[in-house]
Write an enzyme that holds these catalytic residues in place. Structure first.
Site, short mmCIF file in Angstrom:
data_model
loop_
_atom_site.label_atom_id
_atom_site.label_comp_id
_atom_site.label_asym_id
_atom_site.label_seq_id
_atom_site.Cartn_x
_atom_site.Cartn_y
_atom_site.Cartn_z
N ASP A 311 1.00 -1.20 -0.04
CA ASP A 311 0.08 0.10 0.06
C ASP A 311 1.05 1.15 0.16
O ASP A 311 2.06 1.07 0.20
CB ASP A 311 -0.86 0.22 1.29
CG ASP A 311 -2.01 0.85 0.97
OD1 ASP A 311 -2.18 1.70 0.06
OD2 ASP A 311 -3.17 0.74 1.68
C1 BGC Z 1 -4.80 3.47 0.25
C2 BGC Z 1 -5.11 2.35 -0.93
C3 BGC Z 1 -5.14 3.21 -2.20
C4 BGC Z 1 -3.60 3.57 -2.19
C5 BGC Z 1 -3.28 4.23 -3.62
C6 BGC Z 1 -3.55 4.13 -0.06
O1 BGC Z 1 -3.51 5.25 0.83
O2 BGC Z 1 -4.78 2.89 1.50
O3 BGC Z 1 -6.39 1.89 -0.68
O4 BGC Z 1 -5.14 2.17 -3.30
O5 BGC Z 1 -3.63 4.68 -1.33
O6 BGC Z 1 -3.94 5.30 -3.97
#
Ligand code: BGC
Length: 755
Positions: A311
């Site tokens: 993530d």
């Molecule tokens: C979130 C994810 C997301 C990623 C990319 C993160 O902060 O937890 O769910 O896909 O950002 O934008």
């Protein structure tokens, strides 16, 4: 023979040089068979680009040509600007290197993507395409309801269709990949991210996982308009303590296996190309450093052959979580656990080369990781078709058929929680409608968090929808009343006057978009006091009160529920909000949504979900100050029709472990309107070697039933699939003994006997 082979090779080199084009695939096959790989020919250089050569051979060939630097760059996702989540401060626009593995693409311009891709294809030594990813969570430009709402529709076909549309709009804007679906089974409504998933039930999450993966990925990832799915957040993230985002999550092995892993397993089986690891800490070993979940389960047991992306920053977060002393150690731990791609952190780029040089990482491990990334790119057909089509925006976005799906899905997601004295739908007896509340003219919050590339100017507001629906036949008397929050009661007077001159009072309340979603935790799931006070004020008009609630989570309605005659939870319905809400109010749409997540009485009643374990003392231990049951259980939802259920009929009352049992129930639409009814089939295993939930959803089906018509629903029970349970190591157990099948308030017993 050898001379003959050399002759063939020379002949193709000749062809290649003379004709200046890549040889036909069969030529490579001949070269491969000759075993003359020591001869560096032009043809071999292109072998990995030939779609007719088996993918693994192409990857072998490509890996053989890549330098360590090129490999590590493939394992990196860069971004420029911000992603849709305002909590993430993205890097400034970077010079996009033609060697990067992936770009988090924050633009709607296909031309721009194609330009960047061209750089990768032509300016890098090997011409490896970039995979462009983005968060199209509930739509791209056409915004569909939030996933929690989608699950209330129980309509997997519509959900699949919405994902297909998101994929098409996204692909035509330059995307190959979406970070969706989110499969974190969620039981704490304080956690803002409940809005992004499919609610509290394991089976429901699994079914919507399959629908979403198939919708995004289509039949073949290499087809136009399909994009790779990404199952997230692997795994256990929704147990973040107290619903506070990014916190420790105490996930027991039993809960991991029976609650959190199954939806991911279903998504993997459906063919999901990628997985995203979570920010959370799985009982001491963070999800982004967890070898057990990322490698032993996902890769070894489930044989996932795609790749895992971290993530946003979850690799460097290992330092914050206290399991790595610095970014380098964090990179080592994440890599060894099984994360192949680093989302925007640059940890891999900065540290993997030295880790390889120090002998802490082997080249074969790097190759395995890069292989997975290249495999997904090859499956997407990016080597052959690196560019997307460029079509004008009016042919790309918000097409009438997309808006139709958006309205259908939104209306099927809405849940009629309460409808005393048949207050709804709004019949012709009402000539003056009071339309009050901060949500009436809103076009921002109604899209929900992660609105993709949705724009507020595309949204049909509730007010516009009502105008269209009711035309000149009734007067729409509007007053905002108050804002979403704050202390300002200056609008109350006008709101009360508006209510007094009307026949019925429709009050549109709700949450702002960033009260849920990522980093959207709340200590109370009640609406702000000002909104409740507005309702109290409007009670003075002594008119029927209808509450229309828009939120990204279940709400605490203990007070509002007493004051209202009717309540509809519309969630955050997206672009087609206006038509969907107006259609539900007028009765053009007959409500058919049922809750995918329980509404507790109060915030303090959390966790409260339908499939809890049986307590030791069933009649004791409830909170003394509130009713023992939640306000609205999972599965609750009314219609303007009434559906009468006949008795549950079973094909047998005893089965062996390998038999099949058919359960049937007839449902009659006893109302005067056609409507859709979802039958939720639950199983109870009253006595087992480990304690089991009171009941578990094992199947559901939604059908259209005309007024007066009777329709049969059936559930074919496969004991191993539907009656077994997983233990804390993921082993399947099917025990003999009594079981119950439950539908609504009916329950029928049957037995598994040992034969
Ligand atoms: C979130 C994810 C997301 C990623 C990319 C993160 O902060 O937890 O769910 O896909 O950002 O934008």
């Amino acid at each position: 023979m050898k001379t003959f082979n050399v002759f063939i090779i020379l002949f193709f080199i000749h062809q290649f040089i003379i004709l200046g084009q890549e040889p036909h695939s069969n030529d490579y096959a001949i070269i491969l068979k000759t075993g003359e790989n020591n001869v560096e020919t032009q043809q071999q250089k292109y072998l990995y680009k030939d779609r007719n050569v088996p993918i693994e051979d192409r990857i072998d060939h490509l890996l053989g040509l890549m330098t360590l630097d090129e490999k590590i760059k493939q394992m990196n996702q860069w971004t420029y600007g911000k992603n849709a989540n305002p909590n993430n401060i993205g890097d400034k626009m970077k010079e996009v290197s033609p060697l990067i593995g992936s770009l988090l693409y924050r633009s709607t311009h296909p031309e721009y993507r194609n330009q960047i891709q061209k750089k990768a294809m032509t300016e890098s030594r090997l011409g490896i395409p970039i995979i462009f990813g983005f968060d199209a969570i509930h739509g791209y430009r056409t915004v569909f309801p939030i996933p929690l709402a989608q699950a209330c529709s129980w309509n997997t076909d519509l959900v699949k269709e919405s994902c297909k549309i998101a994929a098409k709009e996204g692909w035509l804007s330059g995307l190959d990949w979406t970070f969706s679906p989110m499969l974190d089974v969620a039981r704490d409504a304080r956690w803002g991210r409940v809005s992004e998933g499919y609610g509290e039930d394991v089976y429901a999450n699994s079914q919507f996982a399959i629908a979403a993966v198939k919708g995004y990925q289509g039949e073949d990832l290499a087809d136009k308009y399909t994009i790779a799915a990404c199952l997230k957040h692997y795994v256990g993230y929704s147990l973040s303590e107290g619903g506070r985002d990014y916190r420790y999550s105490d996930v027991s092995m039993q809960t991991l296996w029976e609650t959190f892993l199954p939806p991911f397993q279903a998504g993997i089986k459906a063919g999901a190309a990628t997985v995203m690891s979570g920010f959370n800490d799985i009982t001491g070993v963070p999800a982004s450093a967890n070898h057990y979940t990322l490698t032993e389960v996902l890769k070894d047991q489930w044989q996932h052959d795609g790749f895992v992306i971290s993530d946003w920053g979850s690799i460097r977060n290992l330092v914050d979580q206290g399991v790595a002393k610095d970014r380098k150690e964090a990179g080592l731990k994440s890599f060894l656990a099984g994360i192949e791609m680093d989302m925007v952190d640059d940890v891999y780029i900065d540290h993997l080369p030295e880790l390889v040089a120090e002998g802490k990482l082997s080249m074969s491990a790097i190759d395995d990781a890069v292989r997975r990334i290249i495999r997904v790119k090859m499956k997407l057909g990016l080597f052959e078709n690196p560019y997307v089509d460029v079509v004008p925006e009016d042919k790309r976005y918000l097409l009438p058929e997309y808006l139709k799906v958006a309205e259908e899905l939104a209306s099927e997601s809405m849940v009629l929680l309460k409808n005393d004295n048949k207050t709804l739908p709004i019949t012709s007896k009402y000539k003056q409608l009071a339309i009050i509340g901060p949500m009436v003219k809103d076009s921002v919050h109604i899209m929900g968090f992660w609105e993709g590339m949705g724009r507020s100017q595309d949204v049909e507001t509730i007010y516009e929808g009502l105008e269209k629906e009711f035309g000149n036949e009734v007067a729409l008397n509007f007053a905002a009343g108050c804002d979403f929050e704050g202390e300002d009661r200056s609008g109350f007077k006008e709101a009360l006057e508006t209510a007094e001159k009307s026949d019925i009072v429709l009050i549109f309340l709700g949450e702002k978009r960033n009260w849920s979603g990522e980093n959207g935790s709340r200590s109370s799931i009640a609406l702000p006091k000002i909104q409740e006070d507005l309702v109290l004020e409007l009670l003075k008009a002594k008119k029927p009160i209808v509450l229309i609630l828009s939120s990204g989570r279940p709400l605490e309605l203990i007070r509002l529920n007493r004051w209202a005659d009717a309540i509809i939870e519309i969630w955050q319905p997206g672009t087609a909000a206006g038509s969907a809400v107006a259609g539900i109010l007028s009765g053009r749409h007959n409500p058919s949504g049922k809750l995918s997540m329980t509404f507790p009485q109060t915030t303090g009643q959390i966790p409260m979900y339908y499939n809890m374990r049986k307590p030791a003392r069933p009649n004791l231990g409830h909170y003394q100050d509130i009713p023992r049951d939640p306000l609205y259980w999972f599965g609750h939802g009314l219609s303007y029709s009434s559906f009468d259920y006949g008795p549950i009929k079973l094909s047998k009352s005893e089965i062996s472990k390998t038999d099949t049992l058919i359960a049937e129930v007839e449902v009659t639409n006893a109302g005067t309107r056609d409507g859709k009814e979802t039958v939720l089939w639950y199983i109870r295993d009253p006595i087992a070697n480990i304690s089991r939930p009171m009941k578990e959803l094992q199947y559901f089906e939604k059908k259209y039933i005309r007024a007066g018509e009777t329709i049969k629903y059936s559930f074919e029970i496969d004991p191993l699939r539907d009656l077994s349970y997983l233990d804390s190591r993921g082993n399947v157990h099917l025990e003999s003994g009594d079981f119950y099948i439950l539908v609504n308030d009916q329950k029928v017993k049957f037995e598994i006997i040992n034969r």
